[in-house]
Motif scaffolding. Structure first.
Motif, PDB file in Angstrom:
ATOM      1  N   GLU A  39      -2.273   5.745 -16.799  1.00 20.43           N
ATOM      2  CA  GLU A  39      -1.113   5.409 -15.968  1.00 20.43           C
ATOM      3  C   GLU A  39      -1.456   5.486 -14.482  1.00 20.43           C
ATOM      4  O   GLU A  39      -1.103   4.607 -13.699  1.00 20.43           O
ATOM      5  CB  GLU A  39       0.069   6.348 -16.266  1.00 20.43           C
ATOM      6  CG  GLU A  39       0.549   6.310 -17.696  1.00 20.43           C
ATOM      7  CD  GLU A  39      -0.274   7.216 -18.630  1.00 20.43           C
ATOM      8  OE1 GLU A  39      -0.987   8.124 -18.145  1.00 20.43           O
ATOM      9  OE2 GLU A  39      -0.207   6.996 -19.837  1.00 20.43           O
ATOM     10  N   ILE A  40      -2.138   6.542 -14.077  1.00 20.07           N
ATOM     11  CA  ILE A  40      -2.510   6.698 -12.659  1.00 20.07           C
ATOM     12  C   ILE A  40      -3.514   5.636 -12.259  1.00 20.07           C
ATOM     13  O   ILE A  40      -3.400   5.027 -11.190  1.00 20.07           O
ATOM     14  CB  ILE A  40      -3.057   8.109 -12.382  1.00 20.07           C
ATOM     15  CG1 ILE A  40      -1.940   9.141 -12.529  1.00 20.07           C
ATOM     16  CG2 ILE A  40      -3.683   8.182 -10.991  1.00 20.07           C
ATOM     17  CD1 ILE A  40      -2.403  10.575 -12.388  1.00 20.07           C
ATOM     18  N   GLU A  41      -4.493   5.378 -13.113  1.00 18.27           N
ATOM     19  CA  GLU A  41      -5.492   4.359 -12.775  1.00 18.27           C
ATOM     20  C   GLU A  41      -4.833   2.985 -12.638  1.00 18.27           C
ATOM     21  O   GLU A  41      -5.142   2.226 -11.715  1.00 18.27           O
ATOM     22  CB  GLU A  41      -6.602   4.324 -13.822  1.00 18.27           C
ATOM     23  CG  GLU A  41      -7.747   3.453 -13.378  1.00 18.27           C
ATOM     24  CD  GLU A  41      -9.031   3.706 -14.121  1.00 18.27           C
ATOM     25  OE1 GLU A  41     -10.019   3.058 -13.762  1.00 18.27           O
ATOM     26  OE2 GLU A  41      -9.056   4.551 -15.040  1.00 18.27           O
ATOM     27  N   ALA A  42      -3.899   2.666 -13.531  1.00 21.13           N
ATOM     28  CA  ALA A  42      -3.197   1.379 -13.449  1.00 21.13           C
ATOM     29  C   ALA A  42      -2.360   1.294 -12.176  1.00 21.13           C
ATOM     30  O   ALA A  42      -2.311   0.242 -11.529  1.00 21.13           O
ATOM     31  CB  ALA A  42      -2.322   1.185 -14.684  1.00 21.13           C
ATOM     32  N   GLU A  43      -1.708   2.389 -11.805  1.00 24.37           N
ATOM     33  CA  GLU A  43      -0.911   2.386 -10.580  1.00 24.37           C
ATOM     34  C   GLU A  43      -1.794   2.168  -9.358  1.00 24.37           C
ATOM     35  O   GLU A  43      -1.451   1.402  -8.460  1.00 24.37           O
ATOM     36  CB  GLU A  43      -0.136   3.698 -10.450  1.00 24.37           C
ATOM     37  CG  GLU A  43       0.797   3.723  -9.267  1.00 24.37           C
ATOM     38  CD  GLU A  43       1.645   4.981  -9.194  1.00 24.37           C
ATOM     39  OE1 GLU A  43       2.288   5.174  -8.158  1.00 24.37           O
ATOM     40  OE2 GLU A  43       1.668   5.770 -10.160  1.00 24.37           O
ATOM     41  N   CYS A  44      -2.938   2.838  -9.321  1.00 23.28           N
ATOM     42  CA  CYS A  44      -3.872   2.649  -8.202  1.00 23.28           C
ATOM     43  C   CYS A  44      -4.393   1.213  -8.172  1.00 23.28           C
ATOM     44  O   CYS A  44      -4.499   0.606  -7.107  1.00 23.28           O
ATOM     45  CB  CYS A  44      -5.039   3.621  -8.307  1.00 23.28           C
ATOM     46  SG  CYS A  44      -4.601   5.338  -8.022  1.00 23.28           S
ATOM     47  N   ALA A  45      -4.728   0.674  -9.341  1.00 26.80           N
ATOM     48  CA  ALA A  45      -5.266  -0.689  -9.417  1.00 26.80           C
ATOM     49  C   ALA A  45      -4.245  -1.723  -8.971  1.00 26.80           C
ATOM     50  O   ALA A  45      -4.609  -2.773  -8.431  1.00 26.80           O
ATOM     51  CB  ALA A  45      -5.733  -0.982 -10.842  1.00 26.80           C
ATOM     52  N   ALA A  46      -2.966  -1.452  -9.185  1.00 30.47           N
ATOM     53  CA  ALA A  46      -1.915  -2.408  -8.831  1.00 30.47           C
ATOM     54  C   ALA A  46      -1.438  -2.268  -7.389  1.00 30.47           C
ATOM     55  O   ALA A  46      -0.711  -3.120  -6.890  1.00 30.47           O
ATOM     56  CB  ALA A  46      -0.724  -2.232  -9.777  1.00 30.47           C
ATOM     57  N   PHE A  47      -1.854  -1.219  -6.702  1.00 30.01           N
ATOM     58  CA  PHE A  47      -1.376  -0.944  -5.356  1.00 30.01           C
ATOM     59  C   PHE A  47      -1.836  -2.045  -4.403  1.00 30.01           C
ATOM     60  O   PHE A  47      -3.004  -2.425  -4.392  1.00 30.01           O
ATOM     61  CB  PHE A  47      -1.903   0.413  -4.882  1.00 30.01           C
ATOM     62  CG  PHE A  47      -1.115   1.002  -3.763  1.00 30.01           C
ATOM     63  CD1 PHE A  47       0.076   1.664  -4.005  1.00 30.01           C
ATOM     64  CD2 PHE A  47      -1.561   0.895  -2.461  1.00 30.01           C
ATOM     65  CE1 PHE A  47       0.813   2.216  -2.964  1.00 30.01           C
ATOM     66  CE2 PHE A  47      -0.834   1.448  -1.418  1.00 30.01           C
ATOM     67  CZ  PHE A  47       0.352   2.104  -1.674  1.00 30.01           C
ATOM     68  N   GLU A  48      -0.924  -2.536  -3.609  1.00 30.70           N
ATOM     69  CA  GLU A  48      -1.249  -3.604  -2.672  1.00 30.70           C
ATOM     70  C   GLU A  48      -1.264  -3.075  -1.240  1.00 30.70           C
ATOM     71  O   GLU A  48      -0.307  -2.452  -0.797  1.00 30.70           O
ATOM     72  CB  GLU A  48      -0.240  -4.738  -2.791  1.00 30.70           C
ATOM     73  CG  GLU A  48      -0.317  -5.452  -4.130  1.00 30.70           C
ATOM     74  CD  GLU A  48       0.549  -6.687  -4.171  1.00 30.70           C
ATOM     75  OE1 GLU A  48       0.563  -7.444  -3.180  1.00 30.70           O
ATOM     76  OE2 GLU A  48       1.200  -6.881  -5.210  1.00 30.70           O
ATOM     77  N   VAL A  49      -2.361  -3.343  -0.568  1.00 35.42           N
ATOM     78  CA  VAL A  49      -2.534  -2.977   0.836  1.00 35.42           C
ATOM     79  C   VAL A  49      -3.011  -4.235   1.550  1.00 35.42           C
ATOM     80  O   VAL A  49      -3.956  -4.886   1.084  1.00 35.42           O
ATOM     81  CB  VAL A  49      -3.584  -1.845   0.998  1.00 35.42           C
ATOM     82  CG1 VAL A  49      -3.813  -1.529   2.456  1.00 35.42           C
ATOM     83  CG2 VAL A  49      -3.167  -0.609   0.227  1.00 35.42           C
ATOM     84  N   PRO A  50      -2.381  -4.612   2.667  1.00 33.40           N
ATOM     85  CA  PRO A  50      -2.821  -5.814   3.386  1.00 33.40           C
ATOM     86  C   PRO A  50      -4.322  -5.763   3.705  1.00 33.40           C
ATOM     87  O   PRO A  50      -4.832  -4.734   4.155  1.00 33.40           O
ATOM     88  CB  PRO A  50      -1.984  -5.791   4.669  1.00 33.40           C
ATOM     89  CG  PRO A  50      -0.772  -4.990   4.303  1.00 33.40           C
ATOM     90  CD  PRO A  50      -1.248  -3.957   3.305  1.00 33.40           C
ATOM     91  N   GLY A  51      -5.002  -6.844   3.388  1.00 38.44           N
ATOM     92  CA  GLY A  51      -6.432  -6.924   3.665  1.00 38.44           C
ATOM     93  C   GLY A  51      -7.312  -6.268   2.622  1.00 38.44           C
ATOM     94  O   GLY A  51      -8.524  -6.194   2.785  1.00 38.44           O
ATOM     95  N   HIS A  52      -6.717  -5.792   1.546  1.00 46.46           N
ATOM     96  CA  HIS A  52      -7.467  -5.106   0.493  1.00 46.46           C
ATOM     97  C   HIS A  52      -7.180  -5.797  -0.825  1.00 46.46           C
ATOM     98  O   HIS A  52      -6.032  -6.074  -1.155  1.00 46.46           O
ATOM     99  CB  HIS A  52      -7.019  -3.638   0.422  1.00 46.46           C
ATOM    100  CG  HIS A  52      -7.824  -2.802  -0.513  1.00 46.46           C
ATOM    101  ND1 HIS A  52      -7.583  -2.761  -1.871  1.00 46.46           N
ATOM    102  CD2 HIS A  52      -8.858  -1.965  -0.291  1.00 46.46           C
ATOM    103  CE1 HIS A  52      -8.438  -1.919  -2.441  1.00 46.46           C
ATOM    104  NE2 HIS A  52      -9.227  -1.438  -1.495  1.00 46.46           N
TER     105      HIS A  52
END
Length: 86
Positions: A39-52
């Motif tokens: 769950e944590i890995e999926a949340e990190c993988a889905a996180f959107e940051v401009p330019g990343h």
């Protein structure tokens, strides 16, 4: 130059051993930590940051470090900023 050991989780009993090192040559913090749950890995993988890019590149990893090790992370940061002080 070998890694400079900073500290290990003070609650380490047997195999669990989150650890902090400093690579002063590359000027990097090096961590050993627990693998996150899916769950944590999926949340990190889905996180959107401009330019990343979204996702976790194959040559990167998400790890967990307990909050009780914050002082070791600060010490590691200090070791990188002031490598001549011990």
């Amino acid at each position: 130059m070998p890694l400079r050991f900073i500290g290990i989780d003070p609650d380490t009993k047997t195999g669990d051993s989150p650890t902090v090192w400093v690579d002063q040559e590359k000027r990097e913090l090096v961590f050993q930590g627990w693998k996150p749950g899916p769950e944590i890995e999926a949340e990190c993988a889905a996180f959107e940051v401009p330019g990343h890019a979204v996702g976790i590149p194959d040559d990167e990893a998400v790890i967990r470090i307990p909050a009780r090790m914050v002082h070791m992370i600060r010490e590691a940061c200090d070791a990188l900023e002031h490598p001549d002080h011990r």
